[in-house]
Scaffold this motif. Structure first.
Motif, PDB file in Angstrom:
ATOM      1  N   UNK A  25       0.775  -1.223  -0.120  1.00  0.00           N
ATOM      2  CA  UNK A  25       0.018   0.130  -0.006  1.00  0.00           C
ATOM      3  C   UNK A  25       0.818   1.137  -0.001  1.00  0.00           C
ATOM      4  N   UNK A  26       1.830   1.091   0.939  1.00  0.00           N
ATOM      5  CA  UNK A  26       2.807   2.425   0.905  1.00  0.00           C
ATOM      6  C   UNK A  26       3.516   2.589  -0.466  1.00  0.00           C
ATOM      7  N   UNK A  27       3.921   1.628  -0.982  1.00  0.00           N
ATOM      8  CA  UNK A  27       4.671   1.967  -2.383  1.00  0.00           C
ATOM      9  C   UNK A  27       3.931   2.077  -3.552  1.00  0.00           C
ATOM     10  N   UNK A  28       2.692   1.620  -3.531  1.00  0.00           N
ATOM     11  CA  UNK A  28       1.864   1.836  -4.679  1.00  0.00           C
ATOM     12  C   UNK A  28       1.193   3.131  -4.672  1.00  0.00           C
ATOM     13  N   UNK A  29       0.950   3.810  -3.450  1.00  0.00           N
ATOM     14  CA  UNK A  29       0.594   5.110  -3.296  1.00  0.00           C
ATOM     15  C   UNK A  29       1.852   6.270  -3.648  1.00  0.00           C
ATOM     16  N   UNK A  30       2.879   5.689  -3.315  1.00  0.00           N
ATOM     17  CA  UNK A  30       4.098   6.350  -3.584  1.00  0.00           C
ATOM     18  C   UNK A  30       4.456   6.528  -4.968  1.00  0.00           C
ATOM     19  N   UNK A  31       4.194   5.543  -5.698  1.00  0.00           N
ATOM     20  CA  UNK A  31       4.340   5.392  -7.734  1.00  0.00           C
ATOM     21  C   UNK A  31       3.349   5.645  -8.295  1.00  0.00           C
ATOM     22  N   UNK A  32       1.977   5.999  -7.821  1.00  0.00           N
ATOM     23  CA  UNK A  32       0.911   6.311  -8.505  1.00  0.00           C
ATOM     24  C   UNK A  32       1.035   7.830  -9.096  1.00  0.00           C
ATOM     25  N   UNK A  33       0.770   7.728 -10.172  1.00  0.00           N
ATOM     26  CA  UNK A  33       0.878   9.243 -10.868  1.00  0.00           C
ATOM     27  C   UNK A  33      -0.334  10.150 -10.573  1.00  0.00           C
ATOM     28  N   UNK A  34      -1.377   9.677 -10.639  1.00  0.00           N
ATOM     29  CA  UNK A  34      -2.579  10.604 -10.212  1.00  0.00           C
ATOM     30  C   UNK A  34      -3.302   9.783  -8.977  1.00  0.00           C
TER      31      UNK A  34
END
Length: 369
Positions: free
Chosen positions: A310-319
């Motif tokens: 969850x942490x990393x996906x949030x970090x690497x989402x563009x929008x």
């Protein structure tokens, strides 16, 4: 009830079954509107389905009454074949498991297992099987039932598996696909998920000789669009690296020898998860996908994994404020891929014939000459 299955009627029959199978609760009025056929033809085919046990007869003749598919009308088998274990399942059209068997055998010869172990087992299972779905890791050419390559099995030359087997005197079609794609087929066939989604699977297999080590980590990904996996020109669909911050992606890469030691190496585990989270975020961002399934991770700290992903996906989402991504962690269950292979067989039997100009259905007899 006899029904003349000419070219037109054959397509109408197959299309009606597909709609009833894919849309639980659909009624006769909606069927007629969807297929642009009159009420008399809908009723005619409906009566055919009732008399041939495909649909459960309603007490009322109301056209708006939801139709009920007889899920036990046919049974299919789904098989996951891995070098360290094999899972065999038989299910009905709803995904209810009626038979299962797990083999904890180390195998190297896939055709030998299929011909000498699997087919005799299914023949003696007590169920009349209408189709068999095989889930195998590697690059799979489904239309040819070909395993082109498989790293887990060490295959460097292609293998062809039979497209049909005779069980108890009846010909039964055999369908082959990649194991990760089969997991996704289960979401389509049984969960009726028709919106685009991703599947990411990682299996951490313990080393029987060293409890602090993994003997193998197997995994892959697949992108489902329009209720089908994107396989690409060479059967390699889904096996894509991070597409944007490629240097970040490379920096997070964990070599195989270190991955197998991650059980006691939290730093390598975090790098591995960050690497995977980048792929999840980039895939979903590029194709605007709203859901990603993450499965596997046997014998791992699931709460830790969930928090990190969850942490990393949030970090690497563009929008992130626009493109919401629902990351779904699936429980570790060895049956899910085999059950998905059952779903794959059902989709091949019920849905695929309607996608071609000449309806080549294996479930309904051709017109007698």
């Amino acid at each position: 009830m006899k029904l003349s299955l000419g070219k037109t009627n054959r397509r109408q029959v197959c299309s009606m079954l597909k709609l009833i199978y894919r849309n639980p609760g659909i009624n006769r009025k909606q069927l007629g509107e969807a297929l642009c056929i009159d009420r008399a033809m809908v009723t005619h085919i409906y009566n055919y389905f009732v008399e041939n046990n495909w649909v459960i007869e309603q007490e009322s003749a109301m056209k708006r009454l939801p139709l009920v598919l007889n899920y036990n009308r046919i049974y299919v088998a789904g098989v996951e074949i891995q070098p360290e274990y094999q899972v065999v399942i038989i299910s009905n059209m709803k995904g209810d498991i009626v038979f299962e068997q797990v083999f904890n055998e180390k195998i190297t010869d896939i055709p030998q297992f299929v011909l000498q172990t699997l087919f005799p087992l299914l023949e003696n299972s007590g169920y009349e099987i209408s189709g068999i779905g095989l889930a195998v890791p590697g690059i799979i050419i489904s239309d040819e039932n070909k395993i082109y390559r498989s790293v887990p099995f060490g295959l460097k030359e292609e293998i062809l598996l039979p497209k049909e087997v005779v069980l108890n005197g009846n010909p039964v079609p055999v369908f082959l696909d990649n194991d990760v794609r089969c997991f996704g087929w289960g979401r389509v066939a049984f969960n009726k998920e028709y919106e685009p989604f991703f599947v990411f699977i990682q299996h951490f297999l313990d080393d029987p000789e060293n409890p602090e080590k993994f003997c193998r980590i197997t995994g892959g990904s697949s992108f489902f669009l329009n209720s089908k996996p994107c396989t690409g020109s060479h059967g390699c669909g889904g096996e894509l690296p991070g597409q944007f911050r490629i240097n970040d992606y490379r920096e997070m890469h964990v070599p195989e020898e270190k991955r197998n030691l991650m059980k006691a190496d939290r730093e390598s585990m975090e790098k591995f998860l960050r690497n995977m989270a980048m792929a999840v975020a980039y895939f979903s961002n590029t194709f605007d996908v709203g859901r990603a399934y993450i499965a596997g991770f046997e014998n791992m700290d699931v709460d830790f994994l969930r928090a990190k992903i969850d942490e990393y996906v949030s970090e690497y989402r563009f929008y992130p404020e626009i493109q919401n991504l629902d990351v779904v962690f699936c429980k570790s269950d060895l049956r899910q891929t085999a059950l998905g292979a059952c779903g794959f067989a059902l989709e091949e039997l019920i849905v695929k014939p309607c996608d071609t100009e000449s309806v080549d259905s294996l479930l309904f007899p051709k017109k007698e000459k």
